[in-house]
Design a protein around this motif. Structure first.
Motif, PDB file in Angstrom:
ATOM      1  N   LEU A   3      21.441  26.164  10.150  1.00  0.00           N
ATOM      2  CA  LEU A   3      22.739  26.643   9.671  1.00  0.00           C
ATOM      3  C   LEU A   3      22.937  28.123   9.977  1.00  0.00           C
ATOM      4  CD1 LEU A   3      23.011  24.845   6.206  1.00  0.00           C
ATOM      5  CD2 LEU A   3      24.101  24.216   8.369  1.00  0.00           C
ATOM      6  N   SER A   4      21.856  28.881   9.968  1.00  0.00           N
ATOM      7  CA  SER A   4      21.963  30.315  10.247  1.00  0.00           C
ATOM      8  C   SER A   4      22.387  30.562  11.690  1.00  0.00           C
ATOM      9  CB  SER A   4      20.637  31.017   9.958  1.00  0.00           C
ATOM     10  OG  SER A   4      19.604  30.514  10.776  1.00  0.00           O
ATOM     11  N   ARG A   5      21.883  29.754  12.623  1.00  0.00           N
ATOM     12  CA  ARG A   5      22.275  29.932  14.028  1.00  0.00           C
ATOM     13  C   ARG A   5      23.718  29.472  14.250  1.00  0.00           C
ATOM     14  NH1 ARG A   5      16.606  28.497  15.184  1.00  0.00           N
ATOM     15  NH2 ARG A   5      17.145  26.304  15.444  1.00  0.00           N
ATOM     16  N   ILE A   6      24.107  28.412  13.558  1.00  0.00           N
ATOM     17  CA  ILE A   6      25.504  27.967  13.641  1.00  0.00           C
ATOM     18  C   ILE A   6      26.425  29.058  13.108  1.00  0.00           C
ATOM     19  CG2 ILE A   6      27.190  26.310  12.743  1.00  0.00           C
ATOM     20  CD1 ILE A   6      24.958  24.223  12.719  1.00  0.00           C
ATOM     21  N   TYR A   7      26.022  29.635  11.986  1.00  0.00           N
ATOM     22  CA  TYR A   7      26.826  30.706  11.385  1.00  0.00           C
ATOM     23  C   TYR A   7      26.889  31.924  12.307  1.00  0.00           C
ATOM     24  CZ  TYR A   7      28.384  34.283   8.109  1.00  0.00           C
ATOM     25  OH  TYR A   7      29.076  35.295   7.495  1.00  0.00           O
ATOM     26  N   ALA A   8      25.813  32.189  13.030  1.00  0.00           N
ATOM     27  CA  ALA A   8      25.799  33.334  13.947  1.00  0.00           C
ATOM     28  C   ALA A   8      26.844  33.159  15.046  1.00  0.00           C
ATOM     29  CB  ALA A   8      24.410  33.502  14.552  1.00  0.00           C
ATOM     30  N   PHE A  93      21.227  30.935  25.288  1.00  0.00           N
ATOM     31  CA  PHE A  93      20.141  29.969  25.399  1.00  0.00           C
ATOM     32  C   PHE A  93      18.839  30.599  25.865  1.00  0.00           C
ATOM     33  CE2 PHE A  93      24.189  27.809  25.788  1.00  0.00           C
ATOM     34  CZ  PHE A  93      24.078  26.951  24.701  1.00  0.00           C
ATOM     35  N   ALA A  94      18.825  31.918  25.893  1.00  0.00           N
ATOM     36  CA  ALA A  94      17.555  32.635  26.009  1.00  0.00           C
ATOM     37  C   ALA A  94      16.911  32.734  24.634  1.00  0.00           C
ATOM     38  CB  ALA A  94      17.777  34.026  26.587  1.00  0.00           C
ATOM     39  N   SER A  95      17.671  32.331  23.603  1.00  0.00           N
ATOM     40  CA  SER A  95      17.195  32.305  22.220  1.00  0.00           C
ATOM     41  C   SER A  95      16.874  30.857  21.848  1.00  0.00           C
ATOM     42  CB  SER A  95      18.290  32.857  21.300  1.00  0.00           C
ATOM     43  OG  SER A  95      19.366  31.946  21.237  1.00  0.00           O
ATOM     44  N   PRO A  96      16.381  30.607  20.632  1.00  0.00           N
ATOM     45  CA  PRO A  96      16.092  29.221  20.212  1.00  0.00           C
ATOM     46  C   PRO A  96      17.348  28.381  19.943  1.00  0.00           C
ATOM     47  CG  PRO A  96      14.806  30.810  18.935  1.00  0.00           C
ATOM     48  CD  PRO A  96      15.844  31.581  19.670  1.00  0.00           C
ATOM     49  N   TYR A 102      25.392  25.454  19.047  1.00  0.00           N
ATOM     50  CA  TYR A 102      26.445  26.222  19.722  1.00  0.00           C
ATOM     51  C   TYR A 102      27.798  25.528  19.557  1.00  0.00           C
ATOM     52  CZ  TYR A 102      29.144  28.239  23.581  1.00  0.00           C
ATOM     53  OH  TYR A 102      30.124  28.829  24.344  1.00  0.00           O
ATOM     54  N   LEU A 103      27.829  24.222  19.778  1.00  0.00           N
ATOM     55  CA  LEU A 103      29.072  23.466  19.644  1.00  0.00           C
ATOM     56  C   LEU A 103      29.587  23.509  18.211  1.00  0.00           C
ATOM     57  CD1 LEU A 103      28.492  20.262  21.819  1.00  0.00           C
ATOM     58  CD2 LEU A 103      30.065  22.147  22.266  1.00  0.00           C
ATOM     59  N   CYS A 104      28.678  23.365  17.252  1.00  0.00           N
ATOM     60  CA  CYS A 104      29.095  23.411  15.839  1.00  0.00           C
ATOM     61  C   CYS A 104      29.712  24.768  15.489  1.00  0.00           C
ATOM     62  CB  CYS A 104      27.903  23.128  14.932  1.00  0.00           C
ATOM     63  SG  CYS A 104      27.378  21.398  14.918  1.00  0.00           S
TER      64      CYS A 104
END
Length: 269
Positions: A3-8, A93-96, A102-104
């Motif tokens: 969720l944190s990556r989606i939020y980012a 996509f150089a990150s996890p 990304y789509l979310c």
């Protein structure tokens, strides 16, 4: 998914809007222009006094919902293209970060901006033309839900096509809502179309929304097949969303395997 990556991804797009107010034109400007234009058109047509229903009530309501769905689709597309134009897509996509995350993030951004635009034009329609979107009643929620899911599916699918063909194919994304509106019964009943096109119209989830809405507003009664129509529309919308997501992820993986993703930037036309 994180969720944190989606939020980012989501908050990055919000910061882009805040840092450059001109981007808000894509959220509000065209919506406001369309609503004012169609509002005066329907008001003029209704002035002839021959119809047994209010043109503003029927047509303006359909325009509001269609613009909501269109902005969902174009919001996803614009956010995706923004990363392509700035040559920033590969950096994610150089990150996890996962492609699904990304789509979310793009979807959440599009929903936020589209809802903001929708509430703004609803207020304008109410003040300028006296239109009350709540005349549809509680059915407004399932109508918007079906259009939301279908709009997300369209946005993801168009982004997938551009991901496959390259940035030069971006022109494919802009006319799609206009083309589909001809078969979705936004401006006129499906029965107006040639019989050969009826089957195609029934494959569009939005057609079930606008046919049901038109029946409620013109006849003042709920059609007997309303629940069935909404169920079919929702089912089709979810199927298209699932298919579009799988297509996007498949293209992403193919680009990774072939190495095409490394060349996917603004110059790779």
């Amino acid at each position: 998914m994180s969720l944190s990556r989606i939020y980012a991804i989501y908050i990055r797009q919000i910061f882009l809007l805040k840092s450059n107010p001109t981007r808000l034109a894509t959220v509000f400007l065209w919506l406001v222009i369309d609503i004012i234009q169609w509002g005066f058109i329907t008001k003029y047509i209704g002035s002839f006094g021959e119809a047994t229903f209010g043109f503003v009530t029927v047509i303006l309501g359909a325009i509001l919902l269609w613009e909501f769905m269109s902005r969902i689709q174009q919001g996803i597309l614009m956010a995706f293209l923004e990363d392509i134009w700035t040559q920033n897509f590969i950096n994610f996509f150089a990150s996890p970060l996962k492609i699904s995350e990304y789509l979310c993030g793009l979807v959440l951004t599009s929903i936020t901006t589209s809802l903001a635009g929708f509430f703004a034009v609803v207020a304008i329609a109410g003040v300028v033309f006296g239109y009350n979107v709540l005349r549809i009643g509680v059915l407004l929620l399932p109508f918007m839900f079906i259009l939301l899911i279908f709009g997300i599916g369209m946005g993801v699918f168009v982004s997938a096509i551009i991901f496959r063909l390259g940035p030069s194919a971006e022109w494919l994304g802009w006319p799609i809502p206009m083309v589909l509106s001809l078969f979705a019964g936004v401006y006129f009943p499906i029965s107006t179309l040639p019989p050969a096109l009826h089957a195609f119209a029934k494959l569009i989830p939005a057609s079930y929304v606008f046919e049901s809405m038109r029946s409620i507003l013109t006849a003042g009664t709920f059609p007997g097949d309303l629940a069935v129509n909404l169920l079919i529309g929702a089912l089709l919308a979810f199927i298209y969303l699932l298919m579009a997501s799988r297509v996007f992820i498949h293209i992403y993986r193919k680009n990774l395997q072939s190495g095409n993703i490394a060349r996917f930037n603004a110059e790779a036309l």
